[in-house]
Design a protein around this motif. Structure first.
Motif, PDB file in Angstrom:
ATOM      1  N   ARG A 172       2.231 -25.363  49.971  1.00 41.95           N
ATOM      2  CA  ARG A 172       2.509 -26.224  48.819  1.00 41.95           C
ATOM      3  C   ARG A 172       3.798 -25.796  48.113  1.00 41.95           C
ATOM      4  O   ARG A 172       4.575 -26.632  47.631  1.00 41.95           O
ATOM      5  N   LYS A 173       4.029 -24.483  48.063  1.00 37.02           N
ATOM      6  CA  LYS A 173       5.241 -23.992  47.385  1.00 37.02           C
ATOM      7  C   LYS A 173       6.495 -24.430  48.125  1.00 37.02           C
ATOM      8  O   LYS A 173       7.581 -24.494  47.549  1.00 37.02           O
ATOM      9  N   VAL A 226      -1.545 -30.507  50.619  1.00 36.76           N
ATOM     10  CA  VAL A 226      -2.821 -30.125  51.236  1.00 36.76           C
ATOM     11  C   VAL A 226      -3.850 -31.183  50.836  1.00 36.76           C
ATOM     12  O   VAL A 226      -3.862 -31.644  49.696  1.00 36.76           O
ATOM     13  N   MET A 227      -4.678 -31.590  51.790  1.00 39.05           N
ATOM     14  CA  MET A 227      -5.780 -32.509  51.452  1.00 39.05           C
ATOM     15  C   MET A 227      -7.108 -31.910  51.920  1.00 39.05           C
ATOM     16  O   MET A 227      -7.138 -31.049  52.798  1.00 39.05           O
ATOM     17  N   GLY A 228      -8.193 -32.371  51.309  1.00 36.66           N
ATOM     18  CA  GLY A 228      -9.515 -31.903  51.717  1.00 36.66           C
ATOM     19  C   GLY A 228     -10.362 -33.088  52.133  1.00 36.66           C
ATOM     20  O   GLY A 228     -10.215 -34.192  51.584  1.00 36.66           O
ATOM     21  N   VAL A 246      -8.153 -29.625  55.099  1.00 44.56           N
ATOM     22  CA  VAL A 246      -9.222 -28.618  55.186  1.00 44.56           C
ATOM     23  C   VAL A 246     -10.582 -29.294  54.969  1.00 44.56           C
ATOM     24  O   VAL A 246     -10.722 -30.171  54.124  1.00 44.56           O
ATOM     25  N   GLY A 247     -11.563 -28.848  55.756  1.00 35.57           N
ATOM     26  CA  GLY A 247     -12.921 -29.380  55.611  1.00 35.57           C
ATOM     27  C   GLY A 247     -13.559 -28.780  54.373  1.00 35.57           C
ATOM     28  O   GLY A 247     -13.481 -27.572  54.154  1.00 35.57           O
ATOM     29  N   LEU A 248     -14.180 -29.629  53.542  1.00 34.86           N
ATOM     30  CA  LEU A 248     -14.681 -29.130  52.253  1.00 34.86           C
ATOM     31  C   LEU A 248     -16.191 -29.193  52.086  1.00 34.86           C
ATOM     32  O   LEU A 248     -16.693 -28.904  51.001  1.00 34.86           O
ATOM     33  N   ASN A 253      -9.584 -26.515  44.946  1.00 37.43           N
ATOM     34  CA  ASN A 253      -8.512 -26.507  43.954  1.00 37.43           C
ATOM     35  C   ASN A 253      -7.124 -26.350  44.575  1.00 37.43           C
ATOM     36  O   ASN A 253      -6.130 -26.381  43.874  1.00 37.43           O
ATOM     37  N   SER A 254      -7.079 -26.167  45.902  1.00 31.80           N
ATOM     38  CA  SER A 254      -5.778 -26.123  46.583  1.00 31.80           C
ATOM     39  C   SER A 254      -5.373 -27.507  47.074  1.00 31.80           C
ATOM     40  O   SER A 254      -4.292 -27.668  47.649  1.00 31.80           O
TER      41      SER A 254
END
Ligand code: BJ8
Length: 425
Positions: A65-66, A71-73, A92-94, A133-134
């Motif tokens: 991100r920086k 990023v998506m979940g 990412v799987g959440l 939260n990411s």
């Protein structure tokens, strides 16, 4: 784990509550996983991933991100990784697998909600999961009613996008899903500022197919009489597949499989010969939901395959990479994804065919049909599955259990009785 407090703070994590979670996980993991004998050396990597579960990967997401990326979940195997990767978005799987998150979840959804949905809502609303939260975007889908309502709650908290998944498999449903993928591609372009081209999709189809191949290789090794790996370890690898870096995951899984090949050639098994071979079929098991596998494998059984979304539904069937245009690629993606046999479809006859095929391929002795409480689609589908398995002479038992460990003793008694039935057949 190194000190990630500053990173978690920057993600608005409730540090005090999060500390409580970090305290219990290592003990739980050590009891269930590290206590196993004769584990493959290649599991060291996956142990490390768990020991760094809210550390190393979160740092990688932060670095991504920086660098100006997103990023998506997501919460379901119908959300195509291929399009996210083509936009340089990490997916990412959440799905959440612990009742630690239930008290926070119950502030927003009824107590009698599927544990997976309740935990996911709790993890986000209580700010106790750095993965949530990411994420710059959460992506839901219209699979079951619990999830659909949960998206409306999460939508108030964060940027939420919902993919409309058809519930039947007619030609028009395939077309409609293909159209949905086009809309999703546009959303990802807006989110990332990156154009998704046919070339990029081609590359990402190849990469995700490689990941599926690595998982299939692992599962194929579990078809051998000599089982080179426990079901618990295989489940853990499938769970990690949902959030690890895909290239690294492919490499580490293939390295582990090289070692397992060797074990098979040496006829080396982690279980004794009289262990009952079990196919688990049903609802997904999100990290750290290892309960059923642990109970099965400490009661005289070995899990040889999972017909679940944290199992075969995640990796079976590849996306054709024949398409040269985006339109052709949406169709190829729709063909593969709409082939997944989730109980949210009606009719869903393909699932029982999958169960029978996997039972035979993995030389199972019986099927444990697993459903999370309040999951109506999977619990209702049991009757249809059982009727067909009875006709085939395949023994099956249904276990409905949530995340709490309170019923572990009861489950053990029931499973031991089932294994005795298998023994006396
Ligand atoms: S494709 S199984 S990941 S929907 S267990 S939340 S169905 S009430 S998780 Fe699932 Fe996609 Fe289907 Fe797989 Fe609802 Fe049932 Fe809970 Fe479920």
């Amino acid at each position: 784990m190194a000190d990630y407090k500053d990173l978690w703070q920057s993600l608005n994590i409730d540090l005090e509550k999060h500390d409580q979670l970090c305290e219990v996980l290592p003990k739980f993991y050590s009891e269930i996983y590290l206590s196993q004998e004769n584990r493959p050396k290649g599991m060291d990597y996956f142990n490390m991933v768990v020991s760094e579960i809210h550390g190393l990967r979160i740092k990688e997401l932060d670095d991504h991100r920086k660098q100006g990326n997103k990023v998506m979940g997501s919460f379901c195997v119908f959300v195509p990784d291929e399009l996210a990767l083509a936009a340089n978005v990490i997916n990412v799987g959440l799905c959440a697998g612990s009742d630690f998150w239930h008290p926070d979840g119950e502030k927003y959804v009824p107590q009698n909600t599927c544990p997976l949905v309740k935990a996911a809502v709790g993890a986000k609303m209580g700010n106790t999961c750095p993965y949530f939260n990411s994420c710059d975007l959460l992506v839901g889908e219209t699979t079951c009613d619990s999830k659909k309502k949960a998206w409306e709650i999460l939508d108030k908290e964060t940027d939420m996008y919902v993919i409309d998944l058809p519930q039947m498999k007619r030609e028009k449903d395939y077309e409609s899903f293909s159209d949905e993928l086009k809309l999703f591609k546009e959303k990802l372009e807006d989110l990332s500022g990156n154009e998704i081209t046919a070339n990029k999709v081609k590359e990402s189809i190849e990469l995700v197919n490689e990941k599926r191949k690595a998982l299939k290789r692992l599962y194929d090794l579990r078809k051998n009489e000599a089982l080179p790996i426990s079901g618990k370890d295989a489940l853990l690898i499938s769970q990690i597949a949902f959030y690890d870096d895909p290239k690294r995951f492919i490499q580490m899984t293939n390295e582990l499989c090289d070692e397992l090949d060797q074990r098979v050639s040496n006829n080396e098994s982690v279980f004794s010969k009289d262990t009952k071979r079990i196919l688990v079929s049903g609802t997904p098991m999100a990290v750290p939901n290892w309960k059923l596998h642990h109970v099965i494998e400490s009661s005289g059984g070995a899990v040889v395959c999972e017909e679940t979304c944290t199992g075969s539904r995640y990796f079976e069937n590849y996306v054709s990479n024949e398409g040269e245009t985006l339109e052709e690629q949406y169709k190829n993606l729709a063909n593969r994804y709409m082939g997944i046999n989730c109980a949210c479809f009606t009719p869903n006859n393909g699932r029982v065919d999958d169960i029978i095929r996997l039972y035979k391929e993995h030389k199972a002795d019986g099927v444990v049909y697993f459903t999370l409480p309040f999951c109506q689609t999977y619990s209702t589908e049991y009757k249809l599955v059982k009727e067909k398995l009875d006709k085939e002479g395949i023994p099956v038992t249904m276990i409905e259990t949530g995340y709490s460990l309170e019923d572990a003793g009861q489950l053990k008694t029931r499973l031991e009785a089932f294994f005795e039935v298998l023994e006396n057949r």
